[in-house]
Every structure is written in C-alpha cells, then in structure tokens.
Motif scaffolding. Sequence first.
Motif, short mmCIF file in Angstrom:
data_model
loop_
_atom_site.label_atom_id
_atom_site.label_comp_id
_atom_site.label_asym_id
_atom_site.label_seq_id
_atom_site.Cartn_x
_atom_site.Cartn_y
_atom_site.Cartn_z
N ASN A 578 0.81 -1.22 0.00
CA ASN A 578 0.00 0.00 0.00
C ASN A 578 0.84 1.27 0.00
O ASN A 578 0.32 2.36 -0.19
CB ASN A 578 -0.93 0.00 1.22
CG ASN A 578 -1.97 -1.10 1.16
OD1 ASN A 578 -2.27 -1.62 0.08
ND2 ASN A 578 -2.52 -1.46 2.30
N SER A 579 2.14 1.17 0.23
CA SER A 579 3.04 2.33 0.26
C SER A 579 3.81 2.39 -1.06
O SER A 579 4.54 1.45 -1.39
CB SER A 579 4.03 2.22 1.43
OG SER A 579 5.02 3.20 1.34
N PRO A 580 3.64 3.45 -1.88
CA PRO A 580 4.24 3.48 -3.23
C PRO A 580 5.72 3.14 -3.27
O PRO A 580 6.16 2.34 -4.09
CB PRO A 580 3.96 4.91 -3.70
CG PRO A 580 2.73 5.31 -2.97
CD PRO A 580 2.84 4.67 -1.62
N GLY A 581 6.51 3.74 -2.39
CA GLY A 581 7.95 3.49 -2.42
C GLY A 581 8.31 2.06 -2.11
O GLY A 581 9.13 1.44 -2.78
N HIS A 582 7.69 1.49 -1.06
CA HIS A 582 7.98 0.11 -0.69
C HIS A 582 7.44 -0.85 -1.75
O HIS A 582 8.06 -1.89 -2.03
CB HIS A 582 7.35 -0.18 0.67
CG HIS A 582 7.85 0.72 1.76
ND1 HIS A 582 7.31 1.97 2.00
CD2 HIS A 582 8.89 0.59 2.64
CE1 HIS A 582 7.96 2.54 2.99
NE2 HIS A 582 8.93 1.73 3.40
N CYS A 583 6.29 -0.52 -2.32
CA CYS A 583 5.72 -1.33 -3.40
C CYS A 583 6.69 -1.41 -4.58
O CYS A 583 6.93 -2.48 -5.14
CB CYS A 583 4.39 -0.72 -3.83
SG CYS A 583 3.66 -1.48 -5.30
N ALA A 584 7.32 -0.27 -4.92
CA ALA A 584 8.27 -0.26 -6.04
C ALA A 584 9.47 -1.15 -5.75
O ALA A 584 10.00 -1.81 -6.63
CB ALA A 584 8.71 1.16 -6.33
N ASN A 585 9.93 -1.17 -4.48
CA ASN A 585 11.03 -2.08 -4.11
C ASN A 585 10.61 -3.54 -4.29
O ASN A 585 11.36 -4.38 -4.79
CB ASN A 585 11.46 -1.84 -2.66
CG ASN A 585 12.73 -1.02 -2.59
OD1 ASN A 585 13.30 -0.62 -3.59
ND2 ASN A 585 13.18 -0.76 -1.37
N LEU A 586 9.37 -3.88 -3.85
CA LEU A 586 8.88 -5.25 -3.98
C LEU A 586 8.83 -5.69 -5.45
O LEU A 586 9.03 -6.86 -5.76
CB LEU A 586 7.49 -5.36 -3.37
CG LEU A 586 7.41 -5.26 -1.83
CD1 LEU A 586 5.97 -5.08 -1.39
CD2 LEU A 586 8.01 -6.51 -1.19
N MET A 587 8.56 -4.73 -6.37
CA MET A 587 8.36 -5.06 -7.79
C MET A 587 9.59 -4.81 -8.64
O MET A 587 9.55 -4.95 -9.86
CB MET A 587 7.19 -4.24 -8.34
CG MET A 587 5.85 -4.51 -7.68
SD MET A 587 5.35 -6.24 -7.84
CE MET A 587 5.10 -6.35 -9.60
N ARG A 588 10.73 -4.45 -8.02
CA ARG A 588 11.91 -4.09 -8.82
C ARG A 588 12.53 -5.33 -9.45
O ARG A 588 12.91 -6.29 -8.76
CB ARG A 588 12.92 -3.37 -7.93
CG ARG A 588 14.01 -2.66 -8.72
CD ARG A 588 14.90 -1.85 -7.80
NE ARG A 588 14.16 -0.79 -7.13
CZ ARG A 588 13.84 0.36 -7.67
NH1 ARG A 588 14.21 0.61 -8.91
NH2 ARG A 588 13.18 1.28 -6.99
N SER A 589 12.69 -5.33 -10.78
CA SER A 589 13.19 -6.50 -11.50
C SER A 589 14.68 -6.70 -11.30
O SER A 589 15.19 -7.80 -11.53
CB SER A 589 12.89 -6.36 -12.99
OG SER A 589 13.53 -5.21 -13.52
N SER A 590 15.40 -5.67 -10.88
CA SER A 590 16.85 -5.80 -10.71
C SER A 590 17.21 -6.62 -9.48
O SER A 590 18.35 -7.06 -9.33
CB SER A 590 17.49 -4.42 -10.61
OG SER A 590 16.95 -3.70 -9.52
N PHE A 591 16.26 -6.86 -8.56
CA PHE A 591 16.52 -7.68 -7.38
C PHE A 591 16.27 -9.15 -7.71
O PHE A 591 15.29 -9.50 -8.39
CB PHE A 591 15.61 -7.27 -6.21
CG PHE A 591 15.86 -5.88 -5.71
CD1 PHE A 591 17.15 -5.37 -5.63
CD2 PHE A 591 14.81 -5.07 -5.31
CE1 PHE A 591 17.38 -4.09 -5.15
CE2 PHE A 591 15.03 -3.78 -4.83
CZ PHE A 591 16.32 -3.30 -4.76
N THR A 592 17.15 -10.04 -7.22
CA THR A 592 16.99 -11.47 -7.45
C THR A 592 16.90 -12.27 -6.17
O THR A 592 16.51 -13.44 -6.19
CB THR A 592 18.16 -12.03 -8.29
OG1 THR A 592 19.39 -11.80 -7.57
CG2 THR A 592 18.23 -11.33 -9.65
N GLU A 593 17.27 -11.68 -5.01
CA GLU A 593 17.28 -12.41 -3.76
C GLU A 593 16.70 -11.56 -2.63
O GLU A 593 16.70 -10.33 -2.72
CB GLU A 593 18.72 -12.84 -3.41
CG GLU A 593 19.27 -13.83 -4.43
CD GLU A 593 20.69 -14.27 -4.10
OE1 GLU A 593 21.13 -15.25 -4.71
OE2 GLU A 593 21.36 -13.65 -3.24
N LEU A 594 16.24 -12.23 -1.58
CA LEU A 594 15.56 -11.55 -0.47
C LEU A 594 15.96 -12.19 0.85
O LEU A 594 16.16 -13.40 0.94
CB LEU A 594 14.04 -11.67 -0.65
CG LEU A 594 13.16 -11.25 0.54
CD1 LEU A 594 13.23 -9.74 0.75
CD2 LEU A 594 11.72 -11.69 0.32
#
Length: 618
Positions: A578-594
């Motif tokens: 629900n938070s735009p900035g955090h949502c963008a991190n969740l959807m960032r394609s450059s990330f591969t691991e968590l």
Amino acid sequence: MNFVKWNAISRSIGMRSLLTLSLVMLASCRLIITTDETGHIVSASGAWDCDQATCVIPINEPYTETFTAVPADGYRFAGWTGLCEPNPSNLCPIRLAPLTDEFKEFDGDLEMGALFEPTTTETVWYRDSDGDSFGATNRSKMAFEKPRGFVGNNLDCDDSNETVYPRAKERPDRLDNDCDGRVDEGFTETRFFIDSDGDGFGNPEVSLLELKKPAGYVTNKLDCNDSRFKDNPEAEEVADNRDNDCDGEIDEGGNRYYADVDRDGFGDEGDFVESLEPVAGRVRDDRDCDDNNGDIHPGVKEEFDSTDNDCDGAIDEGFTPKEYFRDVDGDGFGDDSNWVLEVVAPDGFVANGTDNCVSISNPSQADGDEDGIGDACDPFTDTDEDEVQDSADNCPEVYNPNQRDEDGDGRGDVCDSQNGLDLDRDGVNASNDNCPNNYNPGQGDVDEDGLGDVCDSTDDRETETVGDSNESGCSMTAEERSMLDTVNAVRAQARVCGSYGSHPAVAPLAWSCKLESAAFGHSRDMADNNFFSHTGTGGTSVGTRTTNAGYSWSTVGENIAAGISYSSVGAVVQGWVNSPGHCANLMRSSFTELGAAKYSNSSSTYNVYWTQVFGRPR
C-alpha cells in the motif's frame, strides 16, 4: 496505541552516480587497471599499486592519484592506453569523481593501461627541442635507447616553443597552443578604448581591436575628457565651468538648499537658496513643518498631543476613541456591560469585553461545558451538555445521557471502541487477539502459529534448508518461508505503485540467509535502541550492513516497518504494497534475492520491527 512508520532505500553499483534516498538506484565509478609481464603500474600514495593482470579501484567519492608506469627488466615505457592516453610521460595524474544521478545513463568502467616494448627493439625517436615532452614530425632517428633530447612521439606542432604542445591551454596570442589545428579558438576580437586618466571610462577617439584587453584600455567609450580623472559619466556636476558628468551640459542642475534651524535633517520650505554646492546649515529636504522643534519632522511616531508630530498634515491620527471595558477581577478580560469610549485605556479598563466570569479572576477563560459561564464561576460543568456533570460522566466529551456501559469497563459505549470486543481487556480486540480469553498485551507467539504463547503449549517451529549464490545452505523458518512466498505472490502480478507508476509482473526472488542476517541485525538494532530509520547505530547504511553480513552485491535495497499491528507476515507485506515506495522495491526487477527478519521489544516505542533486504549478487 499502535503506530507504523515507513521508509525505503535502494542502491546499485555502476558508473559515476551520487547517493540519493528512497528508491533511486545509486551507483559508483570503477577504475580498471590492466598490466602484463612487461611492466606494472604504481601509485604515489602506495594504496593502489597494480602488478596483476587486472586491478579494480572503486571510486565512491572524489579521488586524486598519480600513477607511474614501471617497465620490467629489458623493457621500456612506450605509452599509455585508456584514461592517460596520449600522455607522453610515464607519470599520469588523474582526478575522478562520481556523477550525479542525473547522468547515471553514462555509467560504465574507466580503463587505464601502460604499453612497454623491449629495449632490444630499434625504434624511431623524435627531436624535442623545446623540452615539452612532445617531438617534432620532421626530425627523427632510429635507436635502441632513447637519445638525449628525443621523445617517442611526434605530436608537437611547434618544437621551438615549450608552451605549444597537445592539450596545452589555448591563449589569445595568435598561436595554435594546443596543436589542434586552430588558432585562438574560444577568443573573439573586441574593440578596447584607451583610458588615459584611469577613471574607468574610455576615449572614443583612440581604440584597438584585440583578443584580450590591453593594459590601460576599457570596453566603453563614454569619457568626455580622458585627461581629467574627475570628469566622467559617474561624476557629480560642480560649479567649475566644466561638463563634469559628461551629459553635454556645463554646471547644470543647481539645487535648492533649505534652512534647518533645529538640526533635525529637514528644512523649512519657505527659506531656501539655490547652489551647485552644499550650503552649511541648510539641507535638500524641505518637509519640516516646525523648524524650531527637533522632535517634529517626517518619520517620527505620532503622539496623542494635539500636534502634527510626523508632518503629514494630520493631527493625532491613529488615536481614535474606542470602547474599553471594566476589568474588576484584573484577569485581563473586561465586563461587556461596563464600558467607556476613550482614546487611551483608563486604569482598570481593557480592550476586550469577553470575561466569562467578571467577579472572579479567570485568566484562562476556561469553560469546560461551553455554556458561556467560566469554570471559576460555574459550579456545574457539563462539556457534552447531556446533563451529567463531567466528573461523573463515563463519556464527558460525547452526548450520553443514559450512561450506557455494556462491558462495565467504566467507559461509556459511545466512546468505547473496544466495547464487547476486548474480552480479556488486554488492549487488543478479539478479532486481532491471538489469545482472546487470556490477558496477553504483548501478543507473544514464539512458534508464530497464530496462537499466543499464553494459550499455546506446543512449539510448532519448523526449519528447512535453503541456499543462494553467496552461501552453501542455511536454515529457513516457517515465517521466513511465508515471507518469501507472500512477496513472490505480490511480484507475480502487475500492479500500480502510486506515484512510482506501473510495474509489470517480475520473476520470483530466492531466499538469502546472508540478506536475512543483515535484516535481522537492523531490526534488532532498531528495537533495542528504540529508533526507526534506514541509518543504523554508528551511521551504518543498508549497503554497509549487507557487505558486513558477507553478501557481495551489485544492487541492494531495503524496506522497514514498525508497529504491533504489523506482527504478521501478511499484515506487514500488505502495508508495504500500500506504500508506493515500498511497493516499487517489492516489484523491482533488478533484485533477485531476499532476506527478511522481525524483532520484538516490548519496551520500545513500536514493539515490533521488520526489515526486508533485497539484493542482486555480483
């Protein structure tokens, strides 16, 4: 009361970018040095000597260094490649700095190398008569060793002038100083006028057309007498039979000077003389209305004394009669029924007539039941006007005449958001309480099975082994598996992240225990030290914490959250979505691991603290 606070940050390694907060990718520059068996490169500081095939220097801040090409035995320096080309010397000073985010599309590595050749090789050498390290094209010889006065290049366009060579600074001297085939580029001819008297204004009759300003010349031609310093367009006209200000008129502009008897800086308009020069005892301003009184003149404060103190033509302006009210109790508020009309307030009177208790001092004018009678005079205070005195009202701020209290907790139903919902009265409604019939304000649930510890005699914790690109394997709890599955379910669908725009569905993430270690450390740091920020104790950043956890990254990002209402995986992930900035991190394609972790401390402000760390390994 539960609170939740949010923030987000991302970083990325690339070429020449500066740090920006929140989800903007960050980057840094790298200098790549290559060598081989024919020689190596050393640095003046000694910190970046390179005798390997490839050396990598990260540039994260402004960087200055001087490198020296050192040939191996049997070899000699032949030239530079990359950043130092075409420097003829084996010394190469460099200055580098990261680019701002505005130019991050130009990111990329910088390369530097040195060329060496065998000393047994006969090569051509060029005469360097002027000693500027660049040789002439028309004078050369073949030799195995560099002859004295010769160099290994023929780039000089004038070997008789040491100031002329490639990359020299161009000067306005009719020469091609930098050997680029152009003369005096960057300079244009300008007409300059002689300033013989040095007053900053030139003689229109004498001028030169030059690339740079000659000494004693200026760019304007405004002087009317270049032999007299005091005559120029900025001079003041005086009575001397000259055109002092160069306006074409002589001794023009005589001024009126007015008598100033009281020495207040303002004169009597009826007593004046005309003169080009100031006159003692007289001034230029004629606005005095009483030249015998130094306290009366324009600009002074008007007083209530039947005098025009400020000479504006009005007497006692601003002093109009108004109502003043009797303040019997001396609390600064007056009785609106007892007033006088005066210019200045009489003793015992004030400018307002709003006293809600005229006989008893009541400076706060408190009136809890808003009935117009101040509390100091009002024996019955009923804020919500339900005819129940506040001291006995179980909901004094909301109309509640029947005083209904279904759960008997002393809080009226109209004010009680927990009415009938908090069965064990631990401050958590039954719908959110993991043990609704037992007092459990901390909501502890060590095995995270949804059943509070005070009700749960079974520890259901399970582990599984996972691995990533940075490690061979590690334990993964049921909560961590739930976090990974929930995040990947979010990434599996395209979504709009508010002001951060639309994001397509992206590939799922893999779990990294090193990223989880970095996340756990930051969650514990926030909880134990009672703060909420991406900057950890000691000023650590997400990049530093991730590196310290042993994770070698090219891109890294972080989401954090805090609050009791975010105790479960589902609740906190939904909050991030629900938070735009955090949502963008969740959807960032450059990330591969968590990696993610939760830590609780009941003595901290928010009790529960979450950290997610995203990454892509190098």
